[in-house]
Every structure is written in structure tokens, then in C-alpha cells.
Design a protein around this motif. Sequence first.
Motif, PDB file in Angstrom:
ATOM      1  N   TYR A 107       6.904  -4.729  17.519  1.00 53.45           N
ATOM      2  CA  TYR A 107       5.511  -4.376  17.300  1.00 53.45           C
ATOM      3  C   TYR A 107       5.290  -2.863  17.203  1.00 53.45           C
ATOM      4  CZ  TYR A 107       4.594  -9.194  18.754  1.00 53.45           C
ATOM      5  OH  TYR A 107       4.579 -10.554  18.851  1.00 53.45           O
ATOM      6  N   ARG A 108       6.293  -2.100  17.621  1.00 57.80           N
ATOM      7  CA  ARG A 108       6.094  -0.642  17.695  1.00 57.80           C
ATOM      8  C   ARG A 108       6.766   0.059  16.541  1.00 57.80           C
ATOM      9  NH1 ARG A 108       7.134  -0.536  23.492  1.00 57.80           N
ATOM     10  NH2 ARG A 108       9.169   0.353  23.028  1.00 57.80           N
ATOM     11  N   GLY A 109       6.011   0.912  15.876  1.00 55.26           N
ATOM     12  CA  GLY A 109       6.561   1.675  14.761  1.00 55.26           C
ATOM     13  C   GLY A 109       7.717   2.556  15.173  1.00 55.26           C
ATOM     14  N   SER A 110       7.684   3.041  16.395  1.00 58.17           N
ATOM     15  CA  SER A 110       8.743   3.934  16.869  1.00 58.17           C
ATOM     16  C   SER A 110      10.087   3.227  16.998  1.00 58.17           C
ATOM     17  CB  SER A 110       8.345   4.557  18.207  1.00 58.17           C
ATOM     18  OG  SER A 110       8.102   3.547  19.173  1.00 58.17           O
ATOM     19  N   SER A 111      10.088   1.895  16.954  1.00 64.49           N
ATOM     20  CA  SER A 111      11.343   1.152  17.043  1.00 64.49           C
ATOM     21  C   SER A 111      12.144   1.201  15.749  1.00 64.49           C
ATOM     22  CB  SER A 111      11.073  -0.314  17.395  1.00 64.49           C
ATOM     23  OG  SER A 111      10.449  -0.442  18.653  1.00 64.49           O
ATOM     24  N   TYR A 112      11.478   1.493  14.652  1.00 65.06           N
ATOM     25  CA  TYR A 112      12.089   1.356  13.343  1.00 65.06           C
ATOM     26  C   TYR A 112      12.759   2.650  12.893  1.00 65.06           C
ATOM     27  CZ  TYR A 112       9.737  -3.092  13.207  1.00 65.06           C
ATOM     28  OH  TYR A 112       9.338  -4.366  13.502  1.00 65.06           O
ATOM     29  N   ASP A 113      13.907   2.482  12.276  1.00 65.65           N
ATOM     30  CA  ASP A 113      14.735   3.618  11.893  1.00 65.65           C
ATOM     31  C   ASP A 113      14.530   4.042  10.448  1.00 65.65           C
ATOM     32  OD1 ASP A 113      16.856   1.605  13.692  1.00 65.65           O
ATOM     33  OD2 ASP A 113      16.346   3.622  14.421  1.00 65.65           O
ATOM     34  N   TYR A 114      14.128   3.119   9.610  1.00 66.63           N
ATOM     35  CA  TYR A 114      14.002   3.406   8.174  1.00 66.63           C
ATOM     36  C   TYR A 114      12.655   2.895   7.670  1.00 66.63           C
ATOM     37  CZ  TYR A 114      19.025   3.802   8.821  1.00 66.63           C
ATOM     38  OH  TYR A 114      20.271   4.154   9.284  1.00 66.63           O
ATOM     39  N   TRP A 115      12.096   3.648   6.727  1.00 66.26           N
ATOM     40  CA  TRP A 115      10.784   3.318   6.189  1.00 66.26           C
ATOM     41  C   TRP A 115      10.794   3.442   4.670  1.00 66.26           C
ATOM     42  CZ3 TRP A 115       6.595   1.876   9.204  1.00 66.26           C
ATOM     43  CH2 TRP A 115       6.776   1.986  10.583  1.00 66.26           C
ATOM     44  N   GLY A 116       9.992   2.574   4.038  1.00 70.05           N
ATOM     45  CA  GLY A 116       9.791   2.705   2.610  1.00 70.05           C
ATOM     46  C   GLY A 116       8.696   3.713   2.307  1.00 70.05           C
ATOM     47  N   GLN A 117       8.429   3.902   1.035  1.00 69.83           N
ATOM     48  CA  GLN A 117       7.444   4.902   0.613  1.00 69.83           C
ATOM     49  C   GLN A 117       6.025   4.345   0.610  1.00 69.83           C
ATOM     50  OE1 GLN A 117       9.149   3.059  -1.464  1.00 69.83           O
ATOM     51  NE2 GLN A 117       7.626   2.386  -2.963  1.00 69.83           N
ATOM     52  N   GLY A 118       5.897   3.033   0.702  1.00 67.34           N
ATOM     53  CA  GLY A 118       4.584   2.418   0.770  1.00 67.34           C
ATOM     54  C   GLY A 118       4.093   1.900  -0.564  1.00 67.34           C
ATOM     55  N   THR A 119       3.255   0.878  -0.511  1.00 70.86           N
ATOM     56  CA  THR A 119       2.615   0.328  -1.695  1.00 70.86           C
ATOM     57  C   THR A 119       1.151   0.065  -1.366  1.00 70.86           C
ATOM     58  OG1 THR A 119       2.756  -1.392  -3.413  1.00 70.86           O
ATOM     59  CG2 THR A 119       3.240  -2.079  -1.165  1.00 70.86           C
ATOM     60  N   GLN A 120       0.276   0.434  -2.289  1.00 73.89           N
ATOM     61  CA  GLN A 120      -1.157   0.341  -2.028  1.00 73.89           C
ATOM     62  C   GLN A 120      -1.663  -1.074  -2.277  1.00 73.89           C
ATOM     63  OE1 GLN A 120      -3.530   2.888  -1.075  1.00 73.89           O
ATOM     64  NE2 GLN A 120      -4.854   1.084  -0.868  1.00 73.89           N
ATOM     65  N   VAL A 121      -2.424  -1.571  -1.338  1.00 71.92           N
ATOM     66  CA  VAL A 121      -3.132  -2.839  -1.491  1.00 71.92           C
ATOM     67  C   VAL A 121      -4.619  -2.546  -1.331  1.00 71.92           C
ATOM     68  CG1 VAL A 121      -3.569  -5.112  -0.501  1.00 71.92           C
ATOM     69  CG2 VAL A 121      -1.218  -4.242  -0.653  1.00 71.92           C
ATOM     70  N   THR A 122      -5.376  -2.908  -2.347  1.00 73.77           N
ATOM     71  CA  THR A 122      -6.813  -2.696  -2.315  1.00 73.77           C
ATOM     72  C   THR A 122      -7.511  -4.028  -2.552  1.00 73.77           C
ATOM     73  OG1 THR A 122      -6.560  -0.449  -3.195  1.00 73.77           O
ATOM     74  CG2 THR A 122      -8.762  -1.432  -3.293  1.00 73.77           C
ATOM     75  N   VAL A 123      -8.389  -4.386  -1.627  1.00 72.23           N
ATOM     76  CA  VAL A 123      -9.112  -5.650  -1.717  1.00 72.23           C
ATOM     77  C   VAL A 123     -10.594  -5.340  -1.871  1.00 72.23           C
ATOM     78  CG1 VAL A 123      -9.555  -7.881  -0.642  1.00 72.23           C
ATOM     79  CG2 VAL A 123      -7.384  -6.688  -0.202  1.00 72.23           C
ATOM     80  N   SER A 124     -11.147  -5.739  -2.988  1.00 70.86           N
ATOM     81  CA  SER A 124     -12.561  -5.487  -3.242  1.00 70.86           C
ATOM     82  C   SER A 124     -13.402  -6.677  -2.781  1.00 70.86           C
ATOM     83  CB  SER A 124     -12.795  -5.224  -4.728  1.00 70.86           C
ATOM     84  OG  SER A 124     -12.469  -6.386  -5.473  1.00 70.86           O
ATOM     85  N   SER A 125     -14.609  -6.370  -2.388  1.00 67.99           N
ATOM     86  CA  SER A 125     -15.496  -7.430  -1.865  1.00 67.99           C
ATOM     87  C   SER A 125     -16.294  -8.070  -2.983  1.00 67.99           C
ATOM     88  CB  SER A 125     -16.435  -6.850  -0.821  1.00 67.99           C
ATOM     89  OG  SER A 125     -17.179  -5.787  -1.379  1.00 67.99           O
TER      90      SER A 125
END
Length: 125
Positions: A107-125
Motif C-alpha cells: 500500500y505504500r509508495g515508498s515500498s516500490y523500487d521502480y516507477w513508470g512515467q505515468g499515463t493520464q486518465v481523464t473522466v468527464s461528467s
Amino acid sequence: QVQLVESGGGLVQAGDSLRLSCAASGRTFSYYTMGWFRQAPGKEREFVAAISWTGTSTYYADSVKGRFTITRDNAKNTEFLQMRSLKPEDTAVYYCAADSPPYGSAYRGSSYDYWGQGTQVTVSS
């Protein structure tokens, strides 16, 4: 070293579904706990979901439980996040992450050693 590359983000309407993918390099992917985190503008990064290296244990944030499903395919070095019934509050940049042994809290981000660059998710109402 492990490189993680996310894909599958986009702009959808509330109630729609999306499937995010995270492709990992490296021969030891099978032994990593894999997770998904997200960060909305002006907010801290938060845990979304995680899956053990065997795939037998999964963990979810309460906010996504019952709507999101995390899976992995060790043969293809890929993890997935199936998102259903998306809500505007799910809008964020989604990051995949890998935790090598010895494992920390999923559950903790500090546990993880490697990360991706991210992908945007946008949900419109």
C-alpha cells in the motif's frame, strides 16, 4: 534495472471503462510485487491497487474496490488495471510501480523500487 511503460490512458465519460497496461523490461518481472498509484492535480499520490508476484493476492484502495481489477501476465511481463464505472474523481495520472524482494507494504509508495512515467486518465461528467 527495470523499466516500466504505461499505456491505455485517455479521456472517457463517467461510467465508461478503460484498461491500463504496464509493460516491464527485465527477466525478473515475475518476482516483483506490482502496483498502481495515481496522482490528481493538487493532491498527493495515492495507492490504487497491487498484486503479488504470484498473482494470488490483490490489494485495492477502498475508493476503487469493486470497480477496478488488477491482473498480471508474467509470461508477457505486463500488468493491467481494468477500470470500470469510472467517475470524475478517478481523473489522475496513473503510475505503475514494481517492488523487488524483500517486499514492503503493497500500500505504500515508498515500498516500490521502480516507477513508470505515468499515463493520464481523464473522466468527464
